[in-house]
Scaffold this active site. Structure first.
Site, PDB file in Angstrom:
ATOM      1  CE  LYS A  83      -3.866   2.022   2.606  1.00 16.73           C
ATOM      2  NZ  LYS A  83      -4.676   1.915   3.833  1.00 16.73           N
ATOM      3  CB  SER A 158      -8.128   3.521   2.783  1.00 18.53           C
ATOM      4  OG  SER A 158      -7.238   2.975   3.757  1.00 18.53           O
ATOM      5  CB  SER A 182      -8.166   0.669   5.728  1.00 19.25           C
ATOM      6  OG  SER A 182      -8.926   1.832   5.570  1.00 19.25           O
TER       7      SER A 182
END
Ligand code: GLN
Length: 491
Positions: A83, A158, A182
């Protein structure tokens, strides 16, 4: 089976036997990205040359191992996606924001150091909501990632880029971050496994800070065994990180051999079956609970009475912390800078005005308001007290049961654009993932069925630092089912 479809443990067995090379595996992943990522849009950055160079070095290490024996690190030669919230030395790290659009970290996050030391091959950086604020990746300042199960739908967020990359076989595994869901919510929406560790279990050094009393790093993988393996690599004390706890790291993957969940006490909280949740989600989750019973677990009702307050509590505390953490992006020290004038305040105003997107601005304003004189006691302090009550709910429930089970998300993947103009609707996507983060306990989400053709996730919550037990339950379920093996047809 195609190489890109392999799990970590399957790939490792083949690498060990010399039946495949890391270069071949890495190429297969890179080719897969070329084939599907223009549609899925999981990656912000792909580092093909860097990956192949690492893969060649891994192959040498495997060859050496075959000549001389000895131990090899657990991820040797395995491709991974990270990420963009997590600092990677020499590789741009944007946190999904324009304000870090040109930021190339001079150092690795501790989790990256650990993954590299374990032999992982960095393929690239994945898309996300800006500063991890969101539940759909629509708040990315770059583009929206698509759900491989239905390209007109969000992958959750997210960490949606990481989840989609795993679901679309554009990596073998990924890392995400979980402040209030997330890692778990995108895992649930994409038929992958997502694990949020206990607060303090994994170092956040080098992870772009959103809400520091909540942020954790966690794996997104194709199955539970892989989640255990990656957690074992990234967990552990870090002297660079004040909240990281100095406690031995158990052999998570080894603990899975204890498959029996006979007589395990599983709590079913009534607050996790609410009015308005999607019917197909509820039935898949109830069916999964029955399966746990048939595997020998005893279920019992528990109550987590302050669950309703998790959402307002989180949406006061997380923005409050974010407003402080994001003060550092001022166009002076690093990142984007908009020079409209020579005046310092003007430069900061212009830089932040341009550099941050609407959701981040909304949170900074909410947070600043909640912390301001006169409102601090009424909002921030009150929310801290409610947080304690939420934690006590779990403490009490865990006096009666070993783990708690519930849905990860109230609905399956929603349509792109469906909630983006209604922040409250978007926040509601997290109703089931916020309380565990506020309480600091570990939770794993894994595939438990489909509703209207879209994946449904089940959550198992455990006591702080009891990831082993949580993984055992998830593994027992997974061994008895085939959901995790289903792959999307990307069209
Ligand atoms: N969706 C939640 C939020 O917008 C949680 C995000 C996260 O866990 N980073 O804050």
């Amino acid at each position: 089976m195609q190489l890109f479809e392999l799990t970590i443990h399957e790939a490792r067995t083949l690498l060990e036997k010399g039946e495949i090379t890391s270069v071949a595996l890495t190429r297969a992943i890179l080719d897969r990205i070329t084939a599907v990522d223009s549609r899925v849009q999981a990656y912000l950055t792909v580092v093909a040359d860097h990956a192949l160079e690492q893969a060649r070095a891994a192959d040498e290490q495997w060859a050496e191992h075959r000549r001389t024996g000895g131990m090899t690190p657990p991820l040797l030669g395995i491709p991974m996606a990270i990420k963009d919230e997590i600092c990677t030395r020499g590789v741009r790290t944007t946190a999904g924001s324009k304000i870090l659009g040109n930021f190339v970290p001079p150092y690795n996050a501790t989790v990256m150091e650990k993954l590299y030391a374990a032999g992982g091959i960095l393929i690239g950086k994945t898309n996300q909501d800006e500063f991890a604020m969101g539940s759909s990746t629509e708040n990315s300042r770059y583009f929206t990632t698509r759900n491989p199960w239905d390209l007109s739908r969000v992958p959750g967020g997210s960490s949606g880029g990481s989840a989609s990359a795993v679901a679309a076989d554009e990596t073998i595994f990924a890392l995400g971050t979980d402040t209030g869901g997330s890692v778990r919510q995108p895992a649930a929406l994409t038929n992958t496994v997502g694990l949020r560790p206990t607060y303090g279990r994994v170092s956040r050094y080098g992870v772009v800070a959103f809400a520091s009393s909540l942020d954790q790093v966690g794996p997104i993988t194709k199955d539970v065994r892989d989640a255990a393996t990656v957690l074992g690599v990234i967990a552990g004390h870090d002297s660079h990180e004040a909240t990281s706890v100095n406690r031995p790291v158990p052999g998570y993957a080894a603990a899975l051999s204890n498959k029996s969940i006979k007589d395990l006490r599983v709590g079913v909280p009534r607050e996790y079956f609410i009015e308005g949740m999607q019917k197909g989600v509820e039935s898949a989750v109830r069916e999964a609970i029955r399966l746990l019973e048939s595997l020998g677990a005893t279920t019992q009702k528990v109550t987590l009475p302050h669950t309703d307050y998790a959402l307002p509590t989180y949406y006061l505390l997380a923005p409050a912390e974010a407003s402080a953490n994001l003060a550092r992006y001022d166009g002076v020290k690093y990142g984007y800078r908009l020079e409209e004038s020579n005046e310092m305040w003007e430069v900061m105003r212009a830089t932040r005005g341009e550099g941050f997107g609407p959701e981040v601005k909304r949170r900074i304003m909410l947070g600043t308001y909640a912390l301001s004189t006169g409102y601090y006691d009424a909002y921030y302090l009150k929310a801290q007290k409610v947080r304690t009550l939420i934690k006590q709910d779990f403490d009490k429930a865990f006096e009666q049961v070993d783990v708690i089970v519930g849905p990860t998300s109230p609905s399956t993947a929603f349509k792109i654009g469906e909630k983006v103009d209604d922040p409250l609707q978007m926040y509601l996507a997290d109703v089931f993932t916020l309380a565990q983060a506020l309480a600091g306990i570990p939770t794993i989400s894994f595939p438990c069925g489909f509703a209207d053709g879209l994946p449904v996730g089940l959550q198992i919550m455990a006591r702080a630092f009891d990831e082993e037990r949580m993984l055992q339950v998830a593994y027992a379920y997974e061994q008895a089912t085939e959901w995790h093996k289903r792959r999307p047809v990307i069209s």
